[in-house]
Design an enzyme around this catalytic site. Structure first.
Site, PDB file in Angstrom:
ATOM      1  N   CYS A 258      10.822   9.457 -10.434  1.00 15.76           N
ATOM      2  CA  CYS A 258       8.947  10.012 -10.477  1.00 15.76           C
ATOM      3  C   CYS A 258       8.312  10.981 -11.747  1.00 15.76           C
ATOM      4  O   CYS A 258       7.534   9.987 -12.426  1.00 15.76           O
ATOM      5  CB  CYS A 258       8.505  11.106  -9.085  1.00 15.76           C
ATOM      6  SG  CYS A 258       8.943   9.789  -7.821  1.00 15.76           S
TER       7      CYS A 258
HETATM    8  N1  LIG Z   1      12.470   8.587  -4.844  1.00 12.84           N
HETATM    9  C1  LIG Z   1      10.950   9.985  -4.916  1.00 12.84           C
HETATM   10  O1  LIG Z   1      11.450  11.361  -4.536  1.00 12.84           O
HETATM   11  C2  LIG Z   1       9.140   9.201  -4.595  1.00 12.84           C
HETATM   12  C3  LIG Z   1       8.393  10.360  -4.859  1.00 12.84           C
HETATM   13  C4  LIG Z   1       7.505  10.152  -4.455  1.00 12.84           C
HETATM   14  C5  LIG Z   1       6.769   8.446  -4.206  1.00 12.84           C
HETATM   15  N2  LIG Z   1       7.978   7.995  -4.882  1.00 12.84           N
HETATM   16  C6  LIG Z   1       7.543   6.382  -5.610  1.00 12.84           C
HETATM   17  O2  LIG Z   1       7.522   5.888  -3.825  1.00 12.84           O
HETATM   18  C7  LIG Z   1       8.384   4.294  -4.178  1.00 12.84           C
HETATM   19  C8  LIG Z   1       9.544   3.996  -4.073  1.00 12.84           C
HETATM   20  O3  LIG Z   1      11.030   5.271  -4.821  1.00 12.84           O
HETATM   21  P1  LIG Z   1      12.148   5.321  -3.793  1.00 12.84           P
HETATM   22  O4  LIG Z   1      12.795   6.445  -4.485  1.00 12.84           O
HETATM   23  O5  LIG Z   1      11.675   5.035  -2.458  1.00 12.84           O
HETATM   24  O6  LIG Z   1      12.264   4.002  -4.270  1.00 12.84           O
HETATM   25  P2  LIG Z   1      14.394   3.133  -4.046  1.00 12.84           P
HETATM   26  O7  LIG Z   1      14.585   2.467  -5.505  1.00 12.84           O
HETATM   27  O8  LIG Z   1      15.043   4.320  -3.533  1.00 12.84           O
HETATM   28  O9  LIG Z   1      13.849   2.615  -2.959  1.00 12.84           O
HETATM   29  C9  LIG Z   1      13.424   1.009  -2.878  1.00 12.84           C
HETATM   30  C10 LIG Z   1      14.424   0.210  -2.153  1.00 12.84           C
HETATM   31  O10 LIG Z   1      13.270  -0.467  -1.949  1.00 12.84           O
HETATM   32  C11 LIG Z   1      14.121  -1.727  -1.792  1.00 12.84           C
HETATM   33  N3  LIG Z   1      13.678  -2.972  -2.654  1.00 12.84           N
HETATM   34  C12 LIG Z   1      13.201  -3.133  -3.766  1.00 12.84           C
HETATM   35  N4  LIG Z   1      12.386  -4.300  -4.049  1.00 12.84           N
HETATM   36  C13 LIG Z   1      12.206  -5.271  -2.569  1.00 12.84           C
HETATM   37  C14 LIG Z   1      11.470  -6.326  -2.766  1.00 12.84           C
HETATM   38  N5  LIG Z   1      10.731  -6.921  -3.011  1.00 12.84           N
HETATM   39  N6  LIG Z   1      11.120  -5.593  -1.289  1.00 12.84           N
HETATM   40  C15 LIG Z   1      12.336  -5.266   0.072  1.00 12.84           C
HETATM   41  N7  LIG Z   1      12.709  -4.382  -0.051  1.00 12.84           N
HETATM   42  C16 LIG Z   1      12.861  -4.687  -1.999  1.00 12.84           C
HETATM   43  C17 LIG Z   1      15.381  -1.328  -2.394  1.00 12.84           C
HETATM   44  O11 LIG Z   1      16.319  -2.296  -2.129  1.00 12.84           O
HETATM   45  C18 LIG Z   1      15.498  -0.480  -2.486  1.00 12.84           C
HETATM   46  O12 LIG Z   1      16.130   0.034  -1.194  1.00 12.84           O
HETATM   47  C19 LIG Z   1       8.087   4.394  -5.878  1.00 12.84           C
HETATM   48  O13 LIG Z   1       6.851   4.059  -6.234  1.00 12.84           O
HETATM   49  C20 LIG Z   1       8.246   5.706  -6.236  1.00 12.84           C
HETATM   50  O14 LIG Z   1       7.293   5.828  -7.228  1.00 12.84           O
HETATM   51  C21 LIG Z   1       9.200   8.481  -4.785  1.00 12.84           C
END
Ligand SMILES: NC(=O)c1ccc[n+]([C@@H]2O[C@H](COP(=O)([O-])OP(=O)(O)OC[C@H]3O[C@@H](n4cnc5c(N)ncnc54)[C@H](O)[C@@H]3O)[C@@H](O)[C@H]2O)c1
Length: 394
Positions: A258
């Site tokens: 992030c």
């Molecule tokens: N990790 C954090 O602390 C955090 C905090 C706030 C916001 N975010 C935002 O939230 C979003 C997700 O982040 P995250 O950390 O959970 O990511 P992550 O990589 O942990 O998880 C994302 C998941 O989505 C799956 N994925 C990817 N493409 C896909 C598709 N086309 N269809 C179905 N599944 C799919 C992946 O296999 C993965 O398991 C991002 O935009 C990130 O910037 C993350």
């Protein structure tokens, strides 16, 4: 009212959301394209520090199920998107995963369902990118669309999904009301936004604030080092001011999915609009120079690094997690290697990384660099090996 919800992306954001929604009585389908992850979740094995296997088992008992088939969302009233929005190899925002997920969802979502995007996005993405895909596929201009950014801070014991206010912005009033009703079943405070653009930008402001302040304290740490003043003592003293100051702490750069990524979404949108952000771009320069700064400190201590045995401690991006995404340890290791050092790394949470195993701490090194200070790292095992603590301690 309990409903059937699909959550697309079962990572650090999607899985905790799925657990909370299941706990509130909703029937939750966790969609992820990673079939191994889906199998692991269905067998009750969580990979996220905040979600113990027992919580996942309880959710499965209450109707949670993971799947890699988008078809399964066709009977869901709410679909929430939590897929990654990373930077591409040139360091520019990359919406392609989000776009692909929204296309897949649009093939199966009911035309009276509510679609919520939680992935972090640039201002204008809901209206210019997401809405046209859905409206085009479903032929429904009144489709209910919401943006509600996630604010999760993995391992934060005080602030969690339940007690952190949730921003929600609808593309129409009905969508806003539906999302507010949904989130209110498991979040204590839902805050309506005046428009999706305001909330898209608010999320990026929050993380840019942190990005810029960390870069500022990193620069202060470098200055204090040159002045031979302990930066942690300086921060502690300044933090006694009860107003107008918030402590930030130095480190080897900024990692995770992030903080180093989201400000670039804002800077890039601003640049496109003809109003570049000098602060964000300067912060990026300062943070990305931190690994080189610490390699320079290694040279100060050892002279030439050629053939020197150096261990980097902590390769996760943050203490006490096993997540190595965007970790600044990667760059430290690359720079040390290109200076000819013989580099090992130690991280008992990460264990295996880039085809290598975590090395044991011992006295058999010329230098140790503490990059990510997990709890319970036994630094005593280093004996008299000199240590550079990137967190400002020396
Ligand atoms: N990790 C954090 O602390 C955090 C905090 C706030 C916001 N975010 C935002 O939230 C979003 C997700 O982040 P995250 O950390 O959970 O990511 P992550 O990589 O942990 O998880 C994302 C998941 O989505 C799956 N994925 C990817 N493409 C896909 C598709 N086309 N269809 C179905 N599944 C799919 C992946 O296999 C993965 O398991 C991002 O935009 C990130 O910037 C993350």
């Amino acid at each position: 009212m309990p409903t059937k919800v699909a959550i697309v992306g079962q990572g650090y954001v999607g899985l905790p959301l799925a657990m909370s929604a299941t706990g509130a009585g909703h029937t939750v389908l966790g969609i992820d394209r990673d079939e191994k992850l889906v199998a692991s979740l269905n067998s009750g094995t969580s990979f996220i520090e905040d979600i113990p296997d027992s919580a996942l088992a309880e959710a499965i008992k209450n109707g949670y199920r993971a799947s890699s088939s988008f078809e399964d969302i066709s009977d869901c009233s709410i679909v929430v998107v939590c897929v990654p929005t990373p930077l591409d190899e040139k360091g520019s925002p990359d919406n392609s995963i989000l776009v692909s997920a929204v296309h897949s969802i649009s093939n199966f979502i009911k035309s009276d369902a509510l679609l919520i995007i939680e992935s972090t996005i640039a201002p204008g993405t809901m209206r210019r990118v997401v809405a046209p895909i859905v409206v085009d596929k479903l032929g429904n201009k009144e489709f209910d669309l919401v943006f509600s950014p996630e604010r999760i801070d993995p391992l934060n014991k005080k602030w969690n999904l339940q007690n952190t206010p949730k921003l929600v912005a609808g593309m129409n009033d009905r969508a806003l009301a539906r999302a507010t009703e949904f989130y209110s079943t498991f979040v204590s405070e839902v805050v309506p936004g005046s428009s999706v653009e305001v909330i898209e930008t608010a999320k990026l402001l929050e993380n840019s604030f942190r990005f810029i302040n960390i870069s500022f304290i990193n620069e202060i740490a470098i200055m204090c080092n040159a002045l031979n003043i302990n930066v942690l003592d300086v921060i502690e003293a300044a933090a006694t001011k009860p107003y107008g100051f918030m402590p930030f702490y130095p480190g080897s750069g900024i990692g995770g999915h992030c903080i180093p990524v989201d400000p670039i979404y804002l800077a890039s949108a601003a640049r496109e609009a003809g109003s570049p952000s000098r602060f964000i771009e300067l912060a990026r320069d300062i943070n990305s120079a931190m690994p080189a700064h610490f390699v320079g400190r290694a040279v100060e201590k050892l002279g030439s690094l050629s053939g020197k045995k150096i261990i980097v401690i902590g390769v996760a991006y943050k203490a006490n997690v096993a997540d190595t995404r965007e970790s600044s340890s990667v760059r430290i290791i690359e720079l040390l290697k290109s200076a000819g050092a013989n580099v090992s790394w130690h991280d008992e949470l990460v264990k295996n990384w880039r085809g290598e195993k975590s090395s044991k701490l011992s006295q058999d090194f010329d230098l140790a660099i503490l990059a990510t200070p997990h709890d319970n790292i036994e630094l005593d095992a280093l004996g008299s090996v000199p240590l550079i603590d990137t967190r400002g301690a020396n």
